[in-house]
Motif scaffolding. Structure first.
Motif, PDB file in Angstrom:
ATOM      1  N   ILE A 132       0.834  -1.199   0.000  1.00 19.98           N
ATOM      2  CA  ILE A 132       0.000   0.000   0.000  1.00 19.98           C
ATOM      3  C   ILE A 132       0.868   1.248   0.000  1.00 19.98           C
ATOM      4  N   GLN A 133       1.898   1.245   0.826  1.00 20.55           N
ATOM      5  CA  GLN A 133       2.812   2.377   0.884  1.00 20.55           C
ATOM      6  C   GLN A 133       3.492   2.609  -0.463  1.00 20.55           C
ATOM      7  N   GLN A 134       3.929   1.537  -1.090  1.00 26.99           N
ATOM      8  CA  GLN A 134       4.577   1.656  -2.398  1.00 26.99           C
ATOM      9  C   GLN A 134       3.612   2.209  -3.435  1.00 26.99           C
ATOM     10  N   PHE A 135       2.367   1.784  -3.360  1.00 26.90           N
ATOM     11  CA  PHE A 135       1.348   2.290  -4.281  1.00 26.90           C
ATOM     12  C   PHE A 135       1.198   3.802  -4.149  1.00 26.90           C
ATOM     13  N   ILE A 136       1.186   4.289  -2.917  1.00 22.21           N
ATOM     14  CA  ILE A 136       0.960   5.724  -2.682  1.00 22.21           C
ATOM     15  C   ILE A 136       2.115   6.559  -3.222  1.00 22.21           C
ATOM     16  N   VAL A 137       3.352   6.206  -2.865  1.00 19.07           N
ATOM     17  CA  VAL A 137       4.482   7.059  -3.257  1.00 19.07           C
ATOM     18  C   VAL A 137       4.796   6.977  -4.739  1.00 19.07           C
ATOM     19  N   THR A 138       4.338   5.941  -5.414  1.00 21.10           N
ATOM     20  CA  THR A 138       4.565   5.844  -6.860  1.00 21.10           C
ATOM     21  C   THR A 138       3.351   6.299  -7.663  1.00 21.10           C
ATOM     22  N   SER A 139       2.297   6.695  -6.973  1.00 17.88           N
ATOM     23  CA  SER A 139       1.072   7.120  -7.645  1.00 17.88           C
ATOM     24  C   SER A 139       1.256   8.461  -8.338  1.00 17.88           C
ATOM     25  N   LYS A 140       0.659   8.598  -9.507  1.00 17.21           N
ATOM     26  CA  LYS A 140       0.692   9.889 -10.209  1.00 17.21           C
ATOM     27  C   LYS A 140      -0.098  10.945  -9.446  1.00 17.21           C
ATOM     28  N   ASP A 141      -0.907  10.521  -8.494  1.00 22.88           N
ATOM     29  CA  ASP A 141      -1.701  11.458  -7.691  1.00 22.88           C
ATOM     30  C   ASP A 141      -0.919  12.048  -6.521  1.00 22.88           C
ATOM     31  N   PHE A 142       0.303  11.538  -6.293  1.00 19.70           N
ATOM     32  CA  PHE A 142       1.115  12.016  -5.177  1.00 19.70           C
ATOM     33  C   PHE A 142       2.086  13.082  -5.660  1.00 19.70           C
ATOM     34  N   LYS A 143       2.053  14.229  -5.035  1.00 16.82           N
ATOM     35  CA  LYS A 143       2.960  15.330  -5.373  1.00 16.82           C
ATOM     36  C   LYS A 143       3.835  15.622  -4.160  1.00 16.82           C
ATOM     37  N   ASP A 144       5.128  15.450  -4.317  1.00 20.90           N
ATOM     38  CA  ASP A 144       6.082  15.628  -3.226  1.00 20.90           C
ATOM     39  C   ASP A 144       6.889  16.899  -3.462  1.00 20.90           C
ATOM     40  N   ASP A 145       6.527  17.964  -2.758  1.00 19.55           N
ATOM     41  CA  ASP A 145       7.263  19.231  -2.831  1.00 19.55           C
ATOM     42  C   ASP A 145       8.059  19.492  -1.562  1.00 19.55           C
ATOM     43  N   PHE A 146       8.274  18.446  -0.780  1.00 19.99           N
ATOM     44  CA  PHE A 146       8.847  18.667   0.549  1.00 19.99           C
ATOM     45  C   PHE A 146      10.179  19.411   0.502  1.00 19.99           C
ATOM     46  N   ASN A 147      11.116  18.920  -0.311  1.00 22.66           N
ATOM     47  CA  ASN A 147      12.445  19.528  -0.297  1.00 22.66           C
ATOM     48  C   ASN A 147      12.428  20.998  -0.684  1.00 22.66           C
ATOM     49  N   SER A 148      11.719  21.319  -1.764  1.00 27.25           N
ATOM     50  CA  SER A 148      11.697  22.708  -2.217  1.00 27.25           C
ATOM     51  C   SER A 148      11.065  23.619  -1.170  1.00 27.25           C
ATOM     52  N   VAL A 149       9.989  23.159  -0.534  1.00 30.74           N
ATOM     53  CA  VAL A 149       9.323  23.977   0.490  1.00 30.74           C
ATOM     54  C   VAL A 149      10.194  24.077   1.734  1.00 30.74           C
ATOM     55  N   PHE A 150      10.805  22.960   2.133  1.00 31.23           N
ATOM     56  CA  PHE A 150      11.639  22.966   3.332  1.00 31.23           C
ATOM     57  C   PHE A 150      12.793  23.950   3.183  1.00 31.23           C
ATOM     58  N   PHE A 151      13.483  23.878   2.046  1.00 32.27           N
ATOM     59  CA  PHE A 151      14.635  24.752   1.864  1.00 32.27           C
ATOM     60  C   PHE A 151      14.203  26.217   1.704  1.00 32.27           C
ATOM     61  N   GLN A 152      13.012  26.408   1.177  1.00 37.21           N
ATOM     62  CA  GLN A 152      12.518  27.776   1.022  1.00 37.21           C
ATOM     63  C   GLN A 152      12.251  28.435   2.370  1.00 37.21           C
ATOM     64  N   TYR A 153      11.627  27.683   3.270  1.00 44.72           N
ATOM     65  CA  TYR A 153      11.190  28.276   4.535  1.00 44.72           C
ATOM     66  C   TYR A 153      12.181  28.120   5.679  1.00 44.72           C
ATOM     67  N   PHE A 154      12.944  27.029   5.661  1.00 46.22           N
ATOM     68  CA  PHE A 154      13.718  26.707   6.845  1.00 46.22           C
ATOM     69  C   PHE A 154      15.216  26.948   6.707  1.00 46.22           C
ATOM     70  N   LEU A 155      15.737  26.935   5.484  1.00 45.32           N
ATOM     71  CA  LEU A 155      17.171  27.145   5.297  1.00 45.32           C
ATOM     72  C   LEU A 155      17.413  28.223   4.252  1.00 45.32           C
ATOM     73  N   PRO A 156      16.950  29.443   4.496  1.00 39.24           N
ATOM     74  CA  PRO A 156      17.082  30.484   3.483  1.00 39.24           C
ATOM     75  C   PRO A 156      18.459  31.120   3.451  1.00 39.24           C
ATOM     76  N   LYS A 157      18.730  31.762   2.295  1.00 36.32           N
ATOM     77  CA  LYS A 157      19.909  32.624   2.193  1.00 36.32           C
ATOM     78  C   LYS A 157      19.445  34.064   2.232  1.00 36.32           C
ATOM     79  N   GLN A 158      20.237  34.924   2.874  1.00 31.96           N
ATOM     80  CA  GLN A 158      19.873  36.330   2.909  1.00 31.96           C
ATOM     81  C   GLN A 158      20.210  36.969   1.577  1.00 31.96           C
TER      82      GLN A 158
END
Length: 507
Positions: free
Chosen positions: A481-507
């Motif tokens: 079930i887990q494999q189905f979810i993460v490989t699904s075309k319905d799953f959108k993973d923006d975690f890295n881009s959002v994390f680096f945008q909000y939590f590790l910014p450059k001035q």
């Protein structure tokens, strides 16, 4: 009360952690908010749960499943998982080291858990599963934020902001849906026939002796005979190449310009060629004839290319993709079997393109060995021929290498493919005492087997298998079930881009 209609779905293991990437540039307007969030995380690590104090602007969307946001909101499921993981990390100590990596670990873990939670809730609701409002109210009556002295406090409830009450109610409803899924997973039915079938595979177990005829033992004399019969394949010469992908006419124009010395071959390669050699002026180094056979469409064209003298340029020849212009930089050298590189090349070629010839030869050798065991003991004959006799541990019919059953071998990589060869188990479990088997092909080896012993598995061991089988089935089902979810075309993973945008910014 919730509906009892539940639809089983396949689904996911959230994406594994990606490597932390280079910090991204963030607009200055987000920097102050980012610092506030990072300070909140640091405070969370040292024990002050102030994350819940973020206002409406604290909503952060990290991805989605079927359009449903996987989001952080103070007090929601994502927030709760983040707090749990932060607490686990804090209890382990050493949280002062490599803070950024630990922050990433906590938030990525919360995201992965929330992805699975969101997907399951979404799929359950799509299947028609429903939680009644009365059931939600019953659970809210015991929600910690609304309790005073162990009792539901209407005053606390009304003092809670509407937006926070909405989030809590939504979280409780989703948790009830997810809880129903977990209850289903914990009660997957197994038929008695399934269990009995698995037991029948688990017993009896057999132990065998075996010898191997590895493909690497294919005699050098046979390799040399193949070279003698196919000498043209292993001629080599040094060439430069221009690859034209826009058609025959364009290739002929480039060829004519080279012939008229309007451009050098090297300039033509750098200006017109579409292959990895273009930057080097077309130099492709020494090549064997069989290598050119793989890219040139007609074998007779390969022969023409290898007949070129030094410095000669051949007219364009058709390739599988485009047209090729060759220049001979060093004329063809006949294959010399005394050259170790040539020996290695011929053997490698045969392993790739003539495996059947090697296999047939070794099958013949194995059949000769079997025939000789009629008059000479298996072990004695093996020693006489310099073959090593090995022995397996006891193993059952474990086709597919199931974790429920013992493997064929944990130590010999040559037997690693045995679990996926039906012929191996048929041969092994058909052997009579002291009988030598027919040859069995296993990957890059031919093997002969001799039965050592057979034993029945103890009843208590079979009972253990029955006890743990439901747990293992549940685990595998969840992984699917887990494999189905993460490989699904319905799953959108923006975690890295959002994390680096909000939590590790450059001035």
């Amino acid at each position: 009360m919730p509906s009892t209609s539940k639809k089983k779905t396949n689904a996911t293991k959230p994406h594994g952690e990606d490597q932390v990437q280079t910090k991204r540039h963030t607009p200055r307007g987000l920097y102050i908010f980012s610092v506030i969030i990072l300070v909140i995380i640091v405070v969370t690590f040292i024990g002050a749960p102030v994350v819940g104090k973020i206002g409406g602007t604290g909503r952060i969307v990290f991805g989605s499943f079927k359009g449903k946001p996987i989001e952080y909101i103070p007090g929601n499921y994502f927030s709760q998982q983040k707090d749990l993981l932060a607490e686990q990390l804090r209890s382990q100590g050493d949280q002062k080291d490599n803070l950024e990596a630990q922050v990433y670990q906590v938030w990525r873990g919360a995201f992965d858990r929330t992805t699975f939670h969101t997907a399951i809730v979404t799929l359950m609701e799509e299947s028609g599963f429903h939680v009644s409002e009365n059931r939600i109210d019953e659970n809210l009556a015991s929600y910690p934020a609304y309790l005073e002295n162990g009792e539901f406090s209407e005053k606390r409830y009304r003092q809670t902001p509407l937006s926070e009450r909405y989030t809590i109610r939504k979280t409780v409803r989703e948790n009830l849906v997810f809880q129903a899924y977990l209850e289903d997973m914990g009660s997957i039915p197994l038929s008695s026939k399934e269990i009995q079938f698995l037991k029948s595979l688990a017993s009896p177990e057999r132990k065998v002796k075996y010898i191997l005829f590895p493909f690497t033992s294919y005699p050098e004399s046979e390799v040399q005979a193949y070279l003698t019969a196919n000498e043209a394949k292993f001629k080599r010469a040094r060439f430069s190449l221009i690859t034209i992908t826009t058609g025959k006419k364009d290739a002929e124009k480039v060829f004519e310009r080279i012939e008229k010395k309007e451009i050098t071959f090297e300039d033509g390669a750098r200006s017109y060629s579409k292959d990895p050699f273009a930057e080097k002026g077309g130099d492709m180094g020494f090549r064997y004839a069989y290598e050119l056979d793989t890219i040139i469409k007609k074998p007779e064209d390969t022969a023409k290319i290898f007949s070129l003298g030094k410095g000669q340029v051949a007219q364009p020849v058709e390739a599988s993709e485009g047209w090729l212009i060759f220049r001979c930089d060093e004329p063809a050298i006949p294959a010399n079997f005394s050259d170790p590189e040539v020996k290695k090349t011929v053997r490698t070629y045969m392993m790739s393109f003539e495996r059947g010839k090697i296999e047939d030869y070794l099958l013949g050798e194995a059949k000769k060995f079997k025939e000789e065991t009629k008059t000479t003991a298996f072990e004695v004959l093996a020693a006489k021929k310099g073959l090593s006799v090995k022995e397996t541990d006891y193993f059952p019919i474990n086709y597919g290498n199931s974790v429920f059953l013992k493997p064929v071998s944990r130590t010999d990589s040559a037997l690693s493919g045995a679990a996926y060869r039906e012929s191996f188990f048929i041969t092994t479990f058909s052997l009579k005492p002291n009988e030598t088997s027919e040859p069995v092909v296993l990957g890059d080896s031919i093997t002969l087997l001799k039965l050592v012993d057979e034993r029945a598995v103890k009843m208590e061991d079979l009972q253990v298998l029955e006890v743990y089988l439901p747990f293992i089935v549940q685990r595998f089902t969840e992984e699917n079930i887990q494999q189905f979810i993460v490989t699904s075309k319905d799953f959108k993973d923006d975690f890295n881009s959002v994390f680096f945008q909000y939590f590790l910014p450059k001035q």
